[in-house]
Structures are given as C-alpha cells and as structure tokens.
Enzyme design. Structure first.
Site, PDB file in Angstrom:
ATOM      1  CE  LYS A 118      99.355 -78.743  11.035  1.00 24.67           C
ATOM      2  NZ  LYS A 118      99.208 -77.586  10.309  1.00 24.67           N
TER       3      LYS A 118
HETATM    4  N1  LIG Z   1     104.374 -72.468   9.092  1.00 24.96           N
HETATM    5  C1  LIG Z   1     103.570 -72.193   8.414  1.00 24.96           C
HETATM    6  O1  LIG Z   1     103.505 -71.894   7.221  1.00 24.96           O
HETATM    7  C2  LIG Z   1     102.206 -72.440   9.221  1.00 24.96           C
HETATM    8  C3  LIG Z   1     102.111 -72.427  10.517  1.00 24.96           C
HETATM    9  N2  LIG Z   1     100.907 -72.290  11.330  1.00 24.96           N
HETATM   10  C4  LIG Z   1     100.769 -72.225  12.486  1.00 24.96           C
HETATM   11  O2  LIG Z   1     101.492 -71.174  13.204  1.00 24.96           O
HETATM   12  C5  LIG Z   1     101.914 -71.576  14.515  1.00 24.96           C
HETATM   13  C6  LIG Z   1     103.194 -71.117  14.547  1.00 24.96           C
HETATM   14  O3  LIG Z   1     104.280 -71.989  13.425  1.00 24.96           O
HETATM   15  P1  LIG Z   1     105.585 -71.429  13.232  1.00 24.96           P
HETATM   16  O4  LIG Z   1     105.735 -70.087  13.052  1.00 24.96           O
HETATM   17  O5  LIG Z   1     105.681 -72.237  11.527  1.00 24.96           O
HETATM   18  O6  LIG Z   1     106.408 -72.186  13.942  1.00 24.96           O
HETATM   19  P2  LIG Z   1     107.905 -71.781  14.564  1.00 24.96           P
HETATM   20  O7  LIG Z   1     108.498 -73.091  15.072  1.00 24.96           O
HETATM   21  O8  LIG Z   1     108.543 -71.231  13.191  1.00 24.96           O
HETATM   22  O9  LIG Z   1     107.828 -70.738  15.457  1.00 24.96           O
HETATM   23  C7  LIG Z   1     107.109 -70.903  16.737  1.00 24.96           C
HETATM   24  C8  LIG Z   1     107.220 -69.676  17.664  1.00 24.96           C
HETATM   25  O10 LIG Z   1     106.289 -70.141  18.840  1.00 24.96           O
HETATM   26  C9  LIG Z   1     107.035 -69.703  19.946  1.00 24.96           C
HETATM   27  N3  LIG Z   1     106.522 -70.662  21.117  1.00 24.96           N
HETATM   28  C10 LIG Z   1     106.698 -71.934  21.343  1.00 24.96           C
HETATM   29  N4  LIG Z   1     106.331 -72.300  22.311  1.00 24.96           N
HETATM   30  C11 LIG Z   1     105.508 -71.237  22.897  1.00 24.96           C
HETATM   31  C12 LIG Z   1     104.717 -70.979  24.052  1.00 24.96           C
HETATM   32  N5  LIG Z   1     104.459 -72.049  24.966  1.00 24.96           N
HETATM   33  N6  LIG Z   1     104.374 -69.580  24.268  1.00 24.96           N
HETATM   34  C13 LIG Z   1     104.842 -68.564  23.520  1.00 24.96           C
HETATM   35  N7  LIG Z   1     105.395 -68.887  22.295  1.00 24.96           N
HETATM   36  C14 LIG Z   1     105.951 -70.114  21.998  1.00 24.96           C
HETATM   37  C15 LIG Z   1     108.608 -70.189  19.695  1.00 24.96           C
HETATM   38  O11 LIG Z   1     109.378 -70.005  20.603  1.00 24.96           O
HETATM   39  C16 LIG Z   1     108.597 -69.767  18.271  1.00 24.96           C
HETATM   40  O12 LIG Z   1     108.831 -68.326  18.420  1.00 24.96           O
HETATM   41  C17 LIG Z   1     101.664 -72.988  14.819  1.00 24.96           C
HETATM   42  O13 LIG Z   1     100.379 -73.095  15.511  1.00 24.96           O
HETATM   43  C18 LIG Z   1     101.277 -73.536  12.999  1.00 24.96           C
HETATM   44  O14 LIG Z   1     100.253 -74.525  13.119  1.00 24.96           O
HETATM   45  C19 LIG Z   1      99.644 -72.030  10.437  1.00 24.96           C
HETATM   46  C20 LIG Z   1      99.759 -72.018   9.226  1.00 24.96           C
HETATM   47  C21 LIG Z   1     100.933 -72.297   8.280  1.00 24.96           C
HETATM   48  O1  LIG Z   2     101.442 -74.964   3.515  1.00 18.77           O
HETATM   49  C1  LIG Z   2     100.753 -76.115   3.830  1.00 18.77           C
HETATM   50  O2  LIG Z   2     100.693 -76.950   2.871  1.00 18.77           O
HETATM   51  C2  LIG Z   2     100.248 -76.345   5.208  1.00 18.77           C
HETATM   52  C3  LIG Z   2     100.634 -75.153   6.150  1.00 18.77           C
HETATM   53  C4  LIG Z   2      99.874 -75.790   7.457  1.00 18.77           C
HETATM   54  O3  LIG Z   2     100.307 -76.875   7.947  1.00 18.77           O
HETATM   55  C5  LIG Z   2      98.645 -74.887   8.125  1.00 18.77           C
HETATM   56  O4  LIG Z   2      98.014 -74.012   6.976  1.00 18.77           O
HETATM   57  O5  LIG Z   2      98.422 -75.243   9.269  1.00 18.77           O
END
Ligand SMILES: NC(=O)C1=CN([C@@H]2O[C@H](COP(=O)(O)OP(=O)(O)OC[C@H]3O[C@@H](n4cnc5c(N)ncnc54)[C@H](O)[C@@H]3O)[C@@H](O)[C@H]2O)C=CC1
Ligand SMILES: O=C(O)CCC(=O)C(=O)O
Length: 429
Positions: A118
């Site tokens: 990460k």
């Molecule tokens: N993008 C991906 O493919 C993956 C993401 N994740 C996990 O999913 C989670 C979200 O990631 P993404 O959707 O990619 O990020 P993103 O940046 O696209 O969206 C994050 C969302 O959370 C909100 N947010 C931020 N701080 C906050 C708070 N204090 N309280 C409530 N909402 C808040 C933001 O406003 C936004 O709507 C993270 O924990 C990430 O590690 C897990 C697996 C894969």
């Molecule tokens: O798509 C990936 O390789 C990693 C996604 C990721 O960071 C997660 O699953 O938390």
C-alpha cells in the site's frame, strides 16, 4: 493452556485504535487459531520493505512544499506486492503498513497470485490543482522507480486517487523504462490498457457480498434498507448497484455530511446533483441533511461503511442498529466495537472479503495486459463474481466449522494460505 476462541471473544481487544496494532491483533488471533509458530507470526507481522520518499512540489503560486510519500511492501510470498495509493490528510506510515498487511490476506483469501502493499501521501487532494497533483504523482513514482514494476509491486487507486493518477504514474514509469509498461499499475484508463469493469469493481463486489449474506438469511435485496458512509468510488458504485438491484438506499454521506430519505434515494439523480455541485451532496433537495455520526446509527437493515478506518468504535457501537455490517472501507470497525457487535449477534463481514472486488478486477486487468487480450465487461464481471462468491462461501463454511466469527474465519483462510506458502517455499525453517 490453548484457549479455544469463541464467536464472541475471538479477537483480543487492546484499548487503542492504531490501525497497525489492530491488524497485528487480528493476525495474532488467526495465528492462534491456526496454531502457527511464533517465529512465523513474527515474519508475517513485519513488512518486508518500508520506503518513505521526499516529494518536493512546486505549487502553482511558486511556493515549494516537501511532502512525504510512503510505500509499504508487506509480503510477496504469493506474487508481486499489490495495493492502492491513498492521497488523504490522515495518511501515516502505520496506517499504510496496516493497509499493506490487509492486502496480503485479501489477495490470499481470494486466491489471486499477489502479495500485499500500500502507498500513501498525507495531502488533501482537494487543496491541490490538477497540475500540482500530476507533479506530485509523477515525482512519487520517480522516487519509487526501483521498488515497483509489473512483477515486483503494482499500485492501484485508493482514497483520493483514480484512473487519472494511475495514468500519470504509468506514464512516468514507462518514460523511465523507454517503452510502455501498462502492467506497472492497475485501475488505468481504458485507453492505456485499463479493464472494463474496474471502476465499479469494488462497489460491485460489495453488492455481491450483501446479496449473498442476505441470501444466507433467506432474504433478497428487494426493499432492504441500506445506509452507506462514503459516496466516492466504492460507496458510490455500491449505492448505484444495490439501488439497481432493488434495495432502498436510505442514506449516504461524504466527508462533509450526508443525506437521508426514508423512502429511498434516487442514486442516479443524487450522482448527477453531486457532479453539478462540485462533488457535494449536501443541499440535495429530495432528502434531509444528516451528519456522518447520525448516518452510522440510523435504523436500517444493512450498514456499509465505505470511507475511512475507525468509524465504528466503542463510542458509538451501542447505537448501531443495523444487524448486518459489510465493510467496504478498510478497517472501519475497531477491534473493541467488533467484539461488542459480535456479542450482540450482529454479522460483520470483513474488509478483506467485502471490498476485494477491486483487487480482483485489478488482477483481471493485469492478466489481460500480460496476455495482450481485452475482455468484454460481462466476462470481467462474471470472473470477479465467481471469485467473490467462492471466497464468501469459504469464509462462511470456515466460520461454521471452527465456530468463529466471519472476520476471524477470513483471516484464518488468508493467513493460513500465506503461512503454507512460506513453509513450502522454505523461507521459514
Ligand atoms: N478504490 C478502490 O478500488 C478500493 C477502495 N477501498 C477502500 O474503500 C474506502 C473508500 O475508498 P474510495 O471510495 O476509493 O475513496 P474515494 O476517495 O473515492 O471516496 C471516499 C469517500 O469517503 C468520503 N469521506 C472522506 N472522509 C470521510 C469521513 N471522515 N467521514 C465520512 N466520509 C468521508 C469522501 O467524501 C468520499 O465520498 C477506503 O477505505 C479504501 O481503502 C478498498 C478496496 C478497493
Ligand atoms: O486494486 C488494487 O490493486 C488494490 C485495491 C486496494 O488498495 C484495496 O483493496 O484496498
């Protein structure tokens, strides 16, 4: 004496919420269940490599700022390190280390040939222009050039990053190599070797896990009331797909608060509003404003935390009303809160299972790239669904066989696979 963990007390609960300590506690619990040797646990508790680089960036106003960029490579016993890069103000080295460890167990649980890594930079991307973010992304990858590569370590998007940043990173790496290297990152735009289905993949995987968990309880998605914290890549896609599948998304939130509509939100309409209003959902006329704290404690059937770590803690756990929690974010429920939810009979489906759809489609993107093939979206979605359902069923089976929680069962499967590989490779005497 070797104490058999029970369903309500299978995870030891130290009174702090450092994400890395929590990740190690889960590892220890799995180690106990698997009766792993202490030396082997010691190996698995430590990241293989931790890199922190300085990123000098010239702001658009001429000011020079120096940022710290981390990449933690936890384990590569099963294949290249794999995991996202986060741009968020709360990024710390311990957080990135915890997230890297989770990636190792996630990839092992899903049976994909990767280890865990990460990366992260502690910035609020909203405070930087696109050109500043481009300079930051490029410099970060330049500094890490010797530590990454398609068979070494393959970054992807995480909070605050997207296909745009992946394109800059892929380009910087490729320019340094003298030829295009699409396999160095996943989650890329389609134009440079990205995969159909990757953008929605994590949310789609979450939808599949919610559907399977309901099916296990003899229910369907139709009319089920769901609250989702986070309306970004993951939360937004999960909301859209669950809504399409017949669920009622009663509330969603972003960092600046959320919206509630008891009869269900029209997710497409809300997304259109968010796009028109500089990514804000507050003020959406068809719903009532609510805070993030209120969203978590709403009466609903399913709660999906899809933002940050440590959102359900011992401070709010007693107010949680959902009886199914599906962790779309990494680490949203603390150890202590997890214990108390399990004691109340609330099902918590852990991050390393529930949000694995993203890395699974990253893997499918990488495979397509390595074999110079491009699959249609249906094939990508079908392959992902089959791996997700298989992992879900294995977790439930393991949980029933061992009489342990789904979280511990997922860890037992992930950690067990890595431990087996370590032993078989002879990396451990
Ligand atoms: N993008 C991906 O493919 C993956 C993401 N994740 C996990 O999913 C989670 C979200 O990631 P993404 O959707 O990619 O990020 P993103 O940046 O696209 O969206 C994050 C969302 O959370 C909100 N947010 C931020 N701080 C906050 C708070 N204090 N309280 C409530 N909402 C808040 C933001 O406003 C936004 O709507 C993270 O924990 C990430 O590690 C897990 C697996 C894969
Ligand atoms: O798509 C990936 O390789 C990693 C996604 C990721 O960071 C997660 O699953 O938390």
């Amino acid at each position: 004496m070797d104490k058999k963990f029970t369903i309500t007390s299978d995870i030891p609960s130290p009174a702090h919420i450092c994400p890395f300590d929590q990740a190690c506690s889960y590892l220890d619990a799995a180690g106990k269940e698997l009766k792993l040797n202490q030396g082997l646990l010691e190996i698995l508790s430590n990241p293989r490599k931790v890199v922190t680089v300085s990123i000098p960036v010239k702001r658009d106003n001429g000011e020079i700022q120096v940022l710290a960029g981390h990449r933690v490579q936890h384990c590569n016993v099963l294949g290249p390190f794999k995991g996202g890069i986060r741009f968020h103000p709360a990024v710390t080295l311990r957080e990135v280390s915890a997230l890297a460890m989770l990636m190792t167990w996630k990839c092992a649980l899903l049976g994909i040939p990767y280890g865990g890594g990460k990366g992260g930079i502690a910035i609020n991307p909203k405070n930087y222009s696109a050109t500043e973010l481009e300079r930051i992304s490029r410099r970060y990858i330049s500094e890490l050039i010797k530590d990454i590569g398609p068979s070494v370590d393959i970054p992807a998007p995480d909070m605050g990053t997207s296909a745009r940043e992946m394109a800059w990173m892929m380009d910087t790496y490729s320019v340094n190599m003298g030829h295009a290297v699409p396999g160095v990152v996943t989650g890329k735009p389609l134009s440079i070797g990205g995969s159909l289905g990757r953008e929605m993949a994590t949310g789609r995987g979450v939808m599949i896990i919610v559907r399977e968990a309901l099916k296990n309880k003899g229910k369907s998605l139709e009319g089920i009331r769901i609250a989702i914290q986070g309306f970004g890549n993951v939360g937004g896609a999960a909301a859209e797909l669950l809504h399409q599948a017949g669920a009622k998304i009663i509330a969603v939130s972003t960092g600046s608060g959320g919206v509630l509509a008891e009869n269900g939100l029209d997710i497409q309409d809300l997304k259109a509003y968010q796009k028109e209003n500089n990514r804000k959902i507050l003020g959406y006329p068809q719903a009532k404003p609510i805070s993030n704290a209120e969203l978590l404690t709403l009466p609903c059937d399913v709660l999906i935390p899809a933002a940050l770590e440590n959102q359900i803690t011992d401070e709010n756990v007693n107010q949680i009303q959902a009886n199914l929690i599906v962790e779309a974010a990494n680490g949203p429920v603390t150890l202590e809160a997890n214990l108390s939810l399990e004691a109340r009979g609330v099902t918590v489906l852990p991050d390393i299972l529930s949000n694995a759809g993203g890395v699974v489609v990253s893997y499918l993107e990488w495979v397509q790239g390595l074999s110079y093939l491009f699959w249609d979206e249906q094939k990508v979605n079908d392959e992902m669904e089959s791996l997700m359902v298989k992992a879900y069923l294995k977790v439930i089976q393991e949980s029933q066989n061992r009489k342990i929680s789904p979280r511990l069962a997922a860890y037992v499967l992930g950690v067990g696979r890595v431990a087996q590989a370590l032993n078989d490779r002879g990396l451990y005497p």
